[in-house]
Design a protein around this motif. Structure first.
Motif, PDB file in Angstrom:
ATOM      1  N   THR A 125       5.132   4.823 -12.508  1.00 30.84           N
ATOM      2  CA  THR A 125       5.670   4.801 -11.150  1.00 30.84           C
ATOM      3  C   THR A 125       4.797   3.933 -10.242  1.00 30.84           C
ATOM      4  O   THR A 125       5.301   3.138  -9.442  1.00 30.84           O
ATOM      5  CB  THR A 125       5.772   6.236 -10.610  1.00 30.84           C
ATOM      6  OG1 THR A 125       6.639   6.979 -11.465  1.00 30.84           O
ATOM      7  CG2 THR A 125       6.319   6.268  -9.198  1.00 30.84           C
ATOM      8  N   HIS A 126       3.497   4.069 -10.403  1.00 23.20           N
ATOM      9  CA  HIS A 126       2.568   3.265  -9.610  1.00 23.20           C
ATOM     10  C   HIS A 126       2.833   1.763  -9.819  1.00 23.20           C
ATOM     11  O   HIS A 126       2.925   1.004  -8.850  1.00 23.20           O
ATOM     12  CB  HIS A 126       1.131   3.636 -10.018  1.00 23.20           C
ATOM     13  CG  HIS A 126       0.065   3.059  -9.147  1.00 23.20           C
ATOM     14  ND1 HIS A 126      -1.041   3.757  -8.759  1.00 23.20           N
ATOM     15  CD2 HIS A 126      -0.067   1.816  -8.594  1.00 23.20           C
ATOM     16  CE1 HIS A 126      -1.814   2.983  -8.001  1.00 23.20           C
ATOM     17  NE2 HIS A 126      -1.241   1.795  -7.889  1.00 23.20           N
ATOM     18  N   ARG A 173      -2.934  11.522 -13.529  1.00 24.98           N
ATOM     19  CA  ARG A 173      -2.691  12.399 -12.386  1.00 24.98           C
ATOM     20  C   ARG A 173      -3.660  13.579 -12.422  1.00 24.98           C
ATOM     21  O   ARG A 173      -4.214  13.979 -11.404  1.00 24.98           O
ATOM     22  CB  ARG A 173      -1.250  12.890 -12.370  1.00 24.98           C
ATOM     23  CG  ARG A 173      -0.908  13.635 -11.102  1.00 24.98           C
ATOM     24  CD  ARG A 173       0.556  13.977 -10.992  1.00 24.98           C
ATOM     25  NE  ARG A 173       1.393  12.797 -10.857  1.00 24.98           N
ATOM     26  CZ  ARG A 173       2.338  12.461 -11.712  1.00 24.98           C
ATOM     27  NH1 ARG A 173       2.586  13.213 -12.756  1.00 24.98           N
ATOM     28  NH2 ARG A 173       3.066  11.390 -11.507  1.00 24.98           N
TER      29      ARG A 173
HETATM   30  P1  ADP Z   1       3.845   8.124 -14.309  1.00 27.05           P
HETATM   31  O1  ADP Z   1       4.920   7.579 -13.428  1.00 27.05           O
HETATM   32  O2  ADP Z   1       3.611   7.278 -15.515  1.00 27.05           O
HETATM   33  O3  ADP Z   1       4.067   9.558 -14.662  1.00 27.05           O
HETATM   34  P2  ADP Z   1       2.203   7.728 -11.985  1.00 27.05           P
HETATM   35  O4  ADP Z   1       2.477   6.292 -11.730  1.00 27.05           O
HETATM   36  O5  ADP Z   1       2.875   8.717 -11.120  1.00 27.05           O
HETATM   37  O6  ADP Z   1       2.477   8.078 -13.511  1.00 27.05           O
HETATM   38  O7  ADP Z   1       0.630   7.923 -11.935  1.00 27.05           O
HETATM   39  C1  ADP Z   1       0.011   9.196 -11.755  1.00 27.05           C
HETATM   40  C2  ADP Z   1      -1.173   9.069 -10.820  1.00 27.05           C
HETATM   41  O8  ADP Z   1      -2.198   8.313 -11.437  1.00 27.05           O
HETATM   42  C3  ADP Z   1      -0.821   8.345  -9.543  1.00 27.05           C
HETATM   43  O9  ADP Z   1      -1.499   8.947  -8.474  1.00 27.05           O
HETATM   44  C4  ADP Z   1      -1.333   6.938  -9.769  1.00 27.05           C
HETATM   45  O10 ADP Z   1      -1.738   6.333  -8.568  1.00 27.05           O
HETATM   46  C5  ADP Z   1      -2.516   7.169 -10.677  1.00 27.05           C
HETATM   47  N1  ADP Z   1      -2.713   6.050 -11.610  1.00 27.05           N
HETATM   48  C6  ADP Z   1      -2.073   5.851 -12.778  1.00 27.05           C
HETATM   49  N2  ADP Z   1      -2.508   4.736 -13.387  1.00 27.05           N
HETATM   50  C7  ADP Z   1      -3.452   4.215 -12.581  1.00 27.05           C
HETATM   51  C8  ADP Z   1      -4.302   3.053 -12.658  1.00 27.05           C
HETATM   52  N3  ADP Z   1      -4.259   2.225 -13.707  1.00 27.05           N
HETATM   53  N4  ADP Z   1      -5.159   2.833 -11.629  1.00 27.05           N
HETATM   54  C9  ADP Z   1      -5.217   3.681 -10.588  1.00 27.05           C
HETATM   55  N5  ADP Z   1      -4.466   4.785 -10.452  1.00 27.05           N
HETATM   56  C10 ADP Z   1      -3.592   5.058 -11.440  1.00 27.05           C
END
Ligand code: ADP
Ligand code: MG
Length: 450
Positions: A151-152, A315
């Motif tokens: 998602t990020h 997370r």
């Molecule tokens: P997913 O959509 O794959 O379940 P998210 O994008 O919601 O995961 O990420 C979960 C959390 O981890 C978020 O707060 C995101 O900002 C953080 N995060 C994930 N990957 C990274 C990264 N490479 N660098 C910094 N923060 C990250």
């Protein structure tokens, strides 16, 4: 074009050379907004005279030279500062409106994304797509486990595109939103409102960039896949960018129709895996910096302890840092390994087998609806909070053996009657409300992915 405009003013509107050198020549363009030229008047005393005499001529000359009818506004040094502040505020407001209409979280950008060996391919592909949407990899399909940054990354792409060109139409939605809006449009349509489907289609087809998150949850309903198929084709043939995320690669999403699967494989498929130790440390450091946590002086060995123990979900990695600081504040204890162990004790668990507890249900629902645990436990009665709260009641009843009284206690001391009411309310609504039933089944899948 300013010299050209001044020249025109001189030849067409100035009665004498002196009038020109006194009034017009010293003027400069202070700022150009979308529809207004702000002209800086150096001598405050001359402002009134210039406004009165030259406002209209300037409008005409500017229109003739630029071919666009700008408004003209004269500013002096001191109100220029005020003007600039206003302009900045307006710009900020505008950009946050753009973000909101695209459903974007301002924190999820490329700047805040840590690149490691687990995600560098997905990151590079995302950056390439963000630089030239619709051109190279279409669709871009990003997959990986929960909490690994899909998602990020998607939000980062959307931000980047809008930053380069804010006129681009960018829409980010989860597949749940897509499905529920389709269900509602079909329902309203059946009741004779033919506009409902048209509005739905316009919303999803009238985009330069469409991002659909967690496509694995679109599965199931045939009509949804059918509609998504047409949306996809419509966008793809006209060269619009599609970005999709999922927990698995297309070939492993069993309930996905074959024709969608092939299309998802047309572009580029990029995976994100669990971060290695270095990357986990880098993410913790980044979070410390972004959230201003340096003032807590978290020792290195504590950071290492967290990075060593939380391996497969970013997370949770971030969550454990928050929890550590909350604990230290609450219990007035120094931040050390002992406290970290306490903070992590619920999280360090074998990853696959997790028991479905009321606490887990609460966490997942809180995250799903983006409402805080505090609000769920609190007294607020607005719909955005009541619905998730009732879903928690219902799922605790359905998926655990917890007595209603204990559920009430967990939800901040609600009485037996209101818990029982909540359970019945959801059970009854599920019979008739297809969108709700879709949402509840997605939450069940999040609780129990197998
Ligand atoms: P997913 O959509 O794959 O379940 P998210 O994008 O919601 O995961 O990420 C979960 C959390 O981890 C978020 O707060 C995101 O900002 C953080 N995060 C994930 N990957 C990274 C990264 N490479 N660098 C910094 N923060 C990250
Ligand atoms: Mg996600």
């Amino acid at each position: 074009n300013w010299p050209q405009i001044l020249k025109k003013m001189k030849t067409e509107y100035c009665s004498s050379n002196i009038a020109y050198t006194t009034w017009i020549e010293p003027l400069t363009v202070y700022e150009l907004s979308e529809d207004t030229v702000y002209i800086l008047v150096k001598l405050k005393a001359s402002l009134e005279h210039i406004e009165e005499k030259y406002m209209l001529p300037f409008k005409v000359c500017i229109a003739e030279v630029t071919g666009y009818e700008y408004e003209v506004s004269f500013v002096t040094e001191d109100n220029a500062v005020i003007h600039r502040k206003k302009a900045i505020a307006a710009k900020k407001q505008k950009s946050s409106a753009v973000l909101e209409s695209a459903n974007l979280n301002p924190k999820y950008t490329f700047d805040t994304f840590v690149v490691g060996s687990n995600n560098n391919f997905a990151h590079a592909a995302s950056l390439a797509v963000a630089e030239s949407p619709g051109d190279i990899y279409n669709p871009l399909f990003i997959y990986g486990g929960v909490g690994l940054g899909k998602t990020h990354l998607m939000h980062s792409i959307a931000h980047h595109i809008l930053e380069k060109d804010s006129s681009k139409k960018v829409l980010y939605v989860t597949s749940e939103t897509f499905t529920n809006e389709l269900i509602d449009a079909l329902k309203i349509g059946k009741n004779g409102n033919e506009l409902a489907m048209t509005t739905f289609r316009e919303k999803y087809r009238n985009n330069d960039v469409l991002l659909i998150d967690d496509i694995q949850f679109i599965i199931g309903k045939e009509s949804t896949q059918e509609e998504f198929f047409h949306t996809f084709n419509h966008l793809h043939v006209s060269g619009r960018q599609i970005i999709i995320s999922s927990d698995k690669p297309p070939k492993d999403i069993e309930t996905l129709e074959a024709r969608l699967r092939t299309r998802f494989e047309w572009g580029l498929i990029a995976d994100i895996s669990s971060p290695d130790y270095e990357t986990r440390m880098a993410i913790l450091r980044k979070k410390e910096e972004l959230d201003g946590l340096e003032r807590y002086h978290i020792p290195d060995d504590v950071m290492q302890y967290i990075a060593n123990n939380i391996k497969s979900n970013i997370r949770e990695l971030e969550g454990s840092l928050n929890k550590l600081i909350a604990l230290s504040n609450l219990e007035k204890k120094p931040i050390d390994i002992a406290l970290a162990a306490e903070a992590l004790k619920d999280m360090i668990s074998p990853d696959n087998i997790r028991e479905i507890t009321p606490e887990l249900i609460m966490d997942i629902v809180s995250e799903h609806f983006n409402v805080s645990i505090a609000d769920l436990k609190g007294r607020k009665r607005n719909a955005e909070i009541v619905l998730p709260r009732q879903i928690i009641m219902y799922l605790c009843r359905e998926m655990t053996d917890t007595p209603l009284k204990a559920v009430g206690a967990l939800l901040g001391g609600k009485d037996h009657a209101s818990i029982s009411h909540g359970v019945k309310k959801i059970a009854a609504d599920l019979e008739t409300d297809e969108a709700l039933s879709n949402t509840v089944s997605i939450i069940r899948k999040k609780l129990n992915p197998l």
